[in-house]
Scaffold this motif. Structure first.
Motif, PDB file in Angstrom:
ATOM      1  N   ASP A 113       0.853  -1.191   0.000  1.00 24.83           N
ATOM      2  CA  ASP A 113       0.000   0.000   0.000  1.00 24.83           C
ATOM      3  C   ASP A 113       0.889   1.241   0.000  1.00 24.83           C
ATOM      4  N   TYR A 114       0.861   1.984  -1.108  1.00 24.09           N
ATOM      5  CA  TYR A 114       1.707   3.164  -1.268  1.00 24.09           C
ATOM      6  C   TYR A 114       1.009   4.402  -0.709  1.00 24.09           C
ATOM      7  N   ASP A 116       1.177   7.839  -1.486  1.00 23.77           N
ATOM      8  CA  ASP A 116       0.679   8.949  -2.287  1.00 23.77           C
ATOM      9  C   ASP A 116       0.070   8.537  -3.622  1.00 23.77           C
ATOM     10  N   ARG A 117      -0.124   7.233  -3.833  1.00 24.34           N
ATOM     11  CA  ARG A 117      -0.710   6.768  -5.090  1.00 24.34           C
ATOM     12  C   ARG A 117      -1.343   5.404  -4.857  1.00 24.34           C
ATOM     13  N   SER A 118      -2.374   5.120  -5.633  1.00 22.87           N
ATOM     14  CA  SER A 118      -3.068   3.846  -5.461  1.00 22.87           C
ATOM     15  C   SER A 118      -2.914   2.921  -6.660  1.00 22.87           C
ATOM     16  N   ASP A 119      -2.392   3.436  -7.788  1.00 22.84           N
ATOM     17  CA  ASP A 119      -2.309   2.592  -8.985  1.00 22.84           C
ATOM     18  C   ASP A 119      -1.317   1.450  -8.829  1.00 22.84           C
ATOM     19  N   THR A 120      -0.332   1.600  -7.924  1.00 22.57           N
ATOM     20  CA  THR A 120       0.666   0.554  -7.721  1.00 22.57           C
ATOM     21  C   THR A 120       0.330  -0.349  -6.536  1.00 22.57           C
ATOM     22  N   ASP A 121      -0.754  -0.065  -5.825  1.00 23.35           N
ATOM     23  CA  ASP A 121      -1.166  -0.925  -4.707  1.00 23.35           C
ATOM     24  C   ASP A 121      -1.584  -2.294  -5.231  1.00 23.35           C
ATOM     25  N   LYS A 153      -3.078  -2.298  -9.227  1.00 26.97           N
ATOM     26  CA  LYS A 153      -4.378  -1.853  -9.735  1.00 26.97           C
ATOM     27  C   LYS A 153      -4.290  -1.441 -11.195  1.00 26.97           C
ATOM     28  N   ASP A 154      -3.213  -0.771 -11.572  1.00 30.62           N
ATOM     29  CA  ASP A 154      -2.991  -0.372 -12.961  1.00 30.62           C
ATOM     30  C   ASP A 154      -2.252  -1.509 -13.666  1.00 30.62           C
ATOM     31  N   GLU A 157       1.393  -1.226 -14.365  1.00 28.08           N
ATOM     32  CA  GLU A 157       2.334  -1.331 -13.245  1.00 28.08           C
ATOM     33  C   GLU A 157       2.482  -2.777 -12.766  1.00 28.08           C
TER      34      GLU A 157
END
Length: 254
Positions: A113-114, A116-121, A153-154, A157
């Motif tokens: 869980d990152y 400042d961003r959620s696309d890499t979670d 999520k992306d 990534e």
């Protein structure tokens, strides 16, 4: 490029360590507890990098070897700000085969869980097999093979990553113990990475040389020097990298 995105050299200082203990050591099910961390600080604090983590769980005797099952967690900060939190589980099995081979198998699953961003979670699973074998009375050879799957999520990534590494360690007299290793990795992403409109595919080659002077000490700490050369080639040139890194350490085992 913005100045923060340009290649530049720098020096810094770091401190790190790890410790572990087994509770109920003589019982049927020992409990393994470990903590580890590293703190790296540069003159430009935007590039400071640190992490801390730990493992806890039971150990079992199985098939002539030892199986360790632990819950694991890691928190990392970059530039003094939270970067990522990772929590999951680790299975590690090791055994001695014959009178020479030591084999280790590891399966690690964690949720990233990152900050400042959620696309890499997403979930990350890694399997690794490692082995080492004496090649003589003063020489040890070692190697590993790993496979990692990341579900971000992306899709751009998310990736598959395969790794292979080999090395050799030798005592050469005068208290010197050099070690040489080489690692090769291939990373292939699942989908196109916005805004490039291309799928990222990387080749990573890394070589490392280190030497340890075990019979010198300063307050019980022995010196070592390591040099690492990293070269990454990507279908997206933004991720191309050439880096030479040297570290001077004072190390103590308790």
């Amino acid at each position: 490029l913005d100045p923060s995105g340009r290649a530049r050299s720098g020096t810094g200082h770091f401190v790190g360590g790890d410790a572990s203990i087994r509770l109920n050591r003589e019982g049927r099910v020992p409990i393994f507890i470990a903590a580890f961390g590293r703190w790296l600080r540069y003159g430009d604090h935007r590039f400071d990098d640190s992490y801390a983590g730990g493992d806890i769980g039971p150990e079992f005797q199985l098939g002539g070897g030892q199986l360790r099952t632990t819950a694991t967690g890691l928190v990392r900060w970059y530039g003094g700000k939270p970067l990522v939190r990772s929590f999951g589980g680790r299975f590690e099995y090791d055994r001695i085969l014959g009178d020479k081979w030591t084999l280790v198998g590891t399966l690690l699953a964690r949720r990233n869980d990152y900050a400042d961003r959620s696309d890499t979670d997403g979930l990350d699973v890694e399997a690794r097999a490692a082995a080492n074998r004496p090649l003589g009375p003063t020489t040890l050879g070692f190697g590993y093979l790993g496979l990692e799957r990341n579900w971000a999520k992306d899709p751009g990534e998310a990736f598959w990553r395969g790794q292979l590494g080999v090395g050799i360690l030798k005592e050469i007299g005068w208290g010197l113990r050099p070690q040489v290793g080489i690692d090769l990795a291939r990373e292939v992403h699942q989908g196109e990475l916005a805004p490039f409109g291309k799928v990222r595919r990387d080749w990573l080659l890394e070589g490392n040389f280190s030497i340890y002077k075990r019979n010198w000490n300063l307050g019980g700490f022995a010196p070592s020097l390591s040099v690492t050369m990293t070269c990454n080639r990507s279908t997206l040139t933004l991720y191309d990298e050439k880096r030479l890194r040297a570290e001077v350490r004072m190390t103590k085992a308790f």
